[in-house]
Enzyme design. Sequence first.
Site, mmCIF file in Angstrom:
data_model
loop_
_atom_site.group_PDB
_atom_site.id
_atom_site.type_symbol
_atom_site.label_atom_id
_atom_site.label_comp_id
_atom_site.label_asym_id
_atom_site.label_seq_id
_atom_site.Cartn_x
_atom_site.Cartn_y
_atom_site.Cartn_z
ATOM 1 N N LYS A 121 4.859 -6.943 -14.540
ATOM 2 C CA LYS A 121 5.513 -5.937 -13.867
ATOM 3 C C LYS A 121 6.274 -6.419 -12.522
ATOM 4 C CE LYS A 121 3.070 -3.288 -10.845
ATOM 5 N NZ LYS A 121 3.481 -3.176 -9.500
ATOM 6 N N ASN A 122 5.513 -7.353 -11.749
ATOM 7 C CA ASN A 122 5.952 -7.625 -10.353
ATOM 8 C C ASN A 122 6.992 -8.711 -10.439
ATOM 9 O OD1 ASN A 122 4.472 -5.653 -9.453
ATOM 10 N ND2 ASN A 122 2.726 -7.012 -8.412
ATOM 11 N N CYS A 149 2.629 3.844 1.514
ATOM 12 C CA CYS A 149 1.988 4.395 0.210
ATOM 13 C C CYS A 149 0.502 4.097 0.400
ATOM 14 C CB CYS A 149 2.232 3.193 -0.955
ATOM 15 S SG CYS A 149 1.225 1.789 -1.026
ATOM 16 N N ARG A 184 2.954 -0.766 4.699
ATOM 17 C CA ARG A 184 3.701 -1.368 4.026
ATOM 18 C C ARG A 184 5.264 -1.318 4.662
ATOM 19 N NH1 ARG A 184 2.504 -1.163 -2.140
ATOM 20 N NH2 ARG A 184 3.156 -3.125 -2.110
ATOM 21 N N ASP A 213 -4.338 -7.633 -6.085
ATOM 22 C CA ASP A 213 -4.034 -6.738 -6.954
ATOM 23 C C ASP A 213 -5.374 -6.812 -8.087
ATOM 24 O OD1 ASP A 213 -0.697 -7.083 -7.186
ATOM 25 O OD2 ASP A 213 -1.906 -6.334 -5.814
ATOM 26 N N ARG A 261 2.137 3.290 -14.140
ATOM 27 C CA ARG A 261 3.039 2.321 -13.646
ATOM 28 C C ARG A 261 2.788 1.034 -13.817
ATOM 29 N NH1 ARG A 261 3.636 3.925 -7.554
ATOM 30 N NH2 ARG A 261 4.837 1.989 -7.637
HETATM 31 C C1 EPZ Z 1 3.944 -7.214 -3.819
HETATM 32 O O1 EPZ Z 1 4.156 -6.213 -2.743
HETATM 33 C C2 EPZ Z 1 3.344 -6.617 -5.030
HETATM 34 N N1 EPZ Z 1 4.333 -5.713 -5.574
HETATM 35 C C3 EPZ Z 1 1.984 -5.929 -4.893
HETATM 36 O O2 EPZ Z 1 1.530 -5.467 -5.790
HETATM 37 C C4 EPZ Z 1 1.059 -7.072 -4.229
HETATM 38 O O3 EPZ Z 1 -0.278 -6.365 -3.990
HETATM 39 C C5 EPZ Z 1 1.554 -7.732 -2.966
HETATM 40 O O4 EPZ Z 1 3.004 -8.223 -3.399
HETATM 41 C C6 EPZ Z 1 0.728 -8.867 -2.582
HETATM 42 O O5 EPZ Z 1 0.612 -9.679 -3.586
HETATM 43 C C7 EPZ Z 1 5.399 -6.309 -6.274
HETATM 44 O O6 EPZ Z 1 5.717 -7.239 -6.463
HETATM 45 C C8 EPZ Z 1 6.352 -5.116 -6.611
HETATM 46 P P1 EPZ Z 1 3.946 -7.998 0.671
HETATM 47 P P2 EPZ Z 1 4.939 -6.407 -1.366
HETATM 48 O O7 EPZ Z 1 5.341 -8.107 1.072
HETATM 49 O O8 EPZ Z 1 5.924 -7.518 -1.642
HETATM 50 C C9 EPZ Z 1 2.901 -7.068 5.210
HETATM 51 C C10 EPZ Z 1 0.614 -3.774 -7.533
HETATM 52 O O9 EPZ Z 1 -0.415 -3.235 -7.480
HETATM 53 N N2 EPZ Z 1 4.257 -6.761 5.343
HETATM 54 O O10 EPZ Z 1 3.402 -9.551 0.043
HETATM 55 O O11 EPZ Z 1 5.244 -5.366 -1.003
HETATM 56 C C11 EPZ Z 1 2.320 -5.833 3.985
HETATM 57 O O12 EPZ Z 1 1.935 -4.677 4.587
HETATM 58 C C12 EPZ Z 1 1.334 -4.153 -6.074
HETATM 59 O O13 EPZ Z 1 1.500 -4.232 -8.426
HETATM 60 C C13 EPZ Z 1 4.845 -6.530 6.528
HETATM 61 O O14 EPZ Z 1 4.200 -6.352 7.267
HETATM 62 O O15 EPZ Z 1 3.450 -7.210 -0.673
HETATM 63 C C14 EPZ Z 1 1.086 -6.362 3.348
HETATM 64 O O16 EPZ Z 1 0.156 -6.133 4.421
HETATM 65 C C15 EPZ Z 1 0.476 -3.456 -5.131
HETATM 66 N N3 EPZ Z 1 6.170 -6.445 6.530
HETATM 67 C C16 EPZ Z 1 1.502 -7.776 3.477
HETATM 68 O O17 EPZ Z 1 2.407 -8.167 4.451
HETATM 69 C C17 EPZ Z 1 7.122 -6.595 5.494
HETATM 70 O O18 EPZ Z 1 8.296 -6.507 5.779
HETATM 71 C C18 EPZ Z 1 1.770 -8.463 2.193
HETATM 72 O O19 EPZ Z 1 2.834 -7.608 1.533
HETATM 73 C C19 EPZ Z 1 6.560 -6.971 4.076
HETATM 74 C C20 EPZ Z 1 5.055 -6.937 4.144
#
Ligand code: EPZ
Length: 421
Positions: free
Chosen positions: A22-23, A118, A123, A308, A400
């Site tokens: 998915k991701n 969310c 996020r 995850d 999802r």
């Molecule tokens: C991706 O989300 C995945 N989603 C998530 O999977 C996964 O949990 C996550 O990466 C971590 O591996 C998809 O790929 C669609 P991040 P993403 O940016 O990209 C903070 C699932 O269950 N952050 O790596 O949104 C954020 O708040 C989903 O399939 C900022 O502060 O995750 C988090 O604490 C859930 N500012 C950390 O970084 C930003 O601009 C990691 O988030 C972006 C992120």
Amino acid sequence: MDSIIVKGGGELRGEIPIAGAKNACLTLMPATLLSDEPLTLTNAPRLSDIATMTALLRSLGAEVSSLQDGQVLVMSSHNLNNHTADYDIVRKMRASILVLGPMLARDGHAVVSLPGGCAIGARPVDLHLRGLEALGADLELRDGYVHAKAPGGLKGGTVDFPLVSVGATENVLMAATLAKGTTTINNAAREPEIVDLARCLRRMGAQIEGEGTSTITIQGVEKLHGATHPVVTDRIELGTYMLAPAFCGGEVTCLGGRIDLVGAFCEKLDEAGISVTETPRGLTVARKNGRIKAVNVTTEPFPGFPTDLQAQMMALLCTAEGTSVLEEKIFENRFMHAPELIRMGADIEVHGGTAKVKGVERLKGAPVMATDLRASVSLILAGMAAEGETMVSRVYHLDRGYERVEEKLGACGARIERVRG
Ligand code: EPZ
């Protein structure tokens, strides 16, 4: 709203096909916006999130055809006639922000709604925006939307991420492929989904080096052409189903599974007393003799233990021998499955980002509620091993990210059925 009813007891035996990630698919699909030639994805998963991304791309004027029961997506954005991603679609799925970088890189302007938070956390998308600004984008936040401009096109630059972000790495990686000059991304995410995206972009003519490491270098090109790319196996679905026989005994082979996708996870399984064997068909998993052993888990960016898979691991450790400590280091609110597991008799104490799980003999079935994608599947796994019946409501979260979960587990002997709501 559908529910899923699970009756506990009985071993699992058989094979579970693992779908495309998915991701990975959610970042590969927006890549079609980088070229006016068709991009075809094979091994695409059939999930509601993919339908949401399809709707978003179509709202921008892209054509998306879903073939072979959704496993092949043929996309073309030669008719891109709308550069605004509306809040009503973006709020349903955060990954929608991934159309920002490609649209900006290709046409020099884009308006994308901020996704909002969310269940698992605020996020923010500040790192996405900071990364694109480093490539010369002019960004303004107004009325809940990002108004992005790059009239003379994006320019290569250096992006230093203060923390690892999968999505921000993906947005900048895609945008940089058409920027003038060289881009270096430092502290880049190393997830297999990033590697898969880089491979697809390279098929489209992009010049990228270093994917899978913390430093990715991109040499911008004039134009990208069409391509066909197979979506990488979903390592989170893989890890989820690898745990199934650990809950109720038996042996399951996850078809298409590869150890390199779940390295740190497999180390923890071994520590807990679960055997994993790599075979030509995939990964065969069985519980070694006796009860699962307690283990400590800390979630980290890849190649560490995936956030995850934290909920699924917590559900397993509820009946382990001993006390386990789980630390959730990626998201600020990702223990919402704990109160639901406690309703099933688990002994869990949550303090901020740390959960202490004291193993009990057996959980008891109960009505529980899914709160997010991964929490929902952890409740189903727990229900398969619990005494009695568990009813998981709000399974739209589940759909999802998991294809036909009741069919895949039911085929291995789980007593599970979906009740249309
Ligand atoms: C991706 O989300 C995945 N989603 C998530 O999977 C996964 O949990 C996550 O990466 C971590 O591996 C998809 O790929 C669609 P991040 P993403 O940016 O990209 C903070 C699932 O269950 N952050 O790596 O949104 C954020 O708040 C989903 O399939 C900022 O502060 O995750 C988090 O604490 C859930 N500012 C950390 O970084 C930003 O601009 C990691 O988030 C972006 C992120």
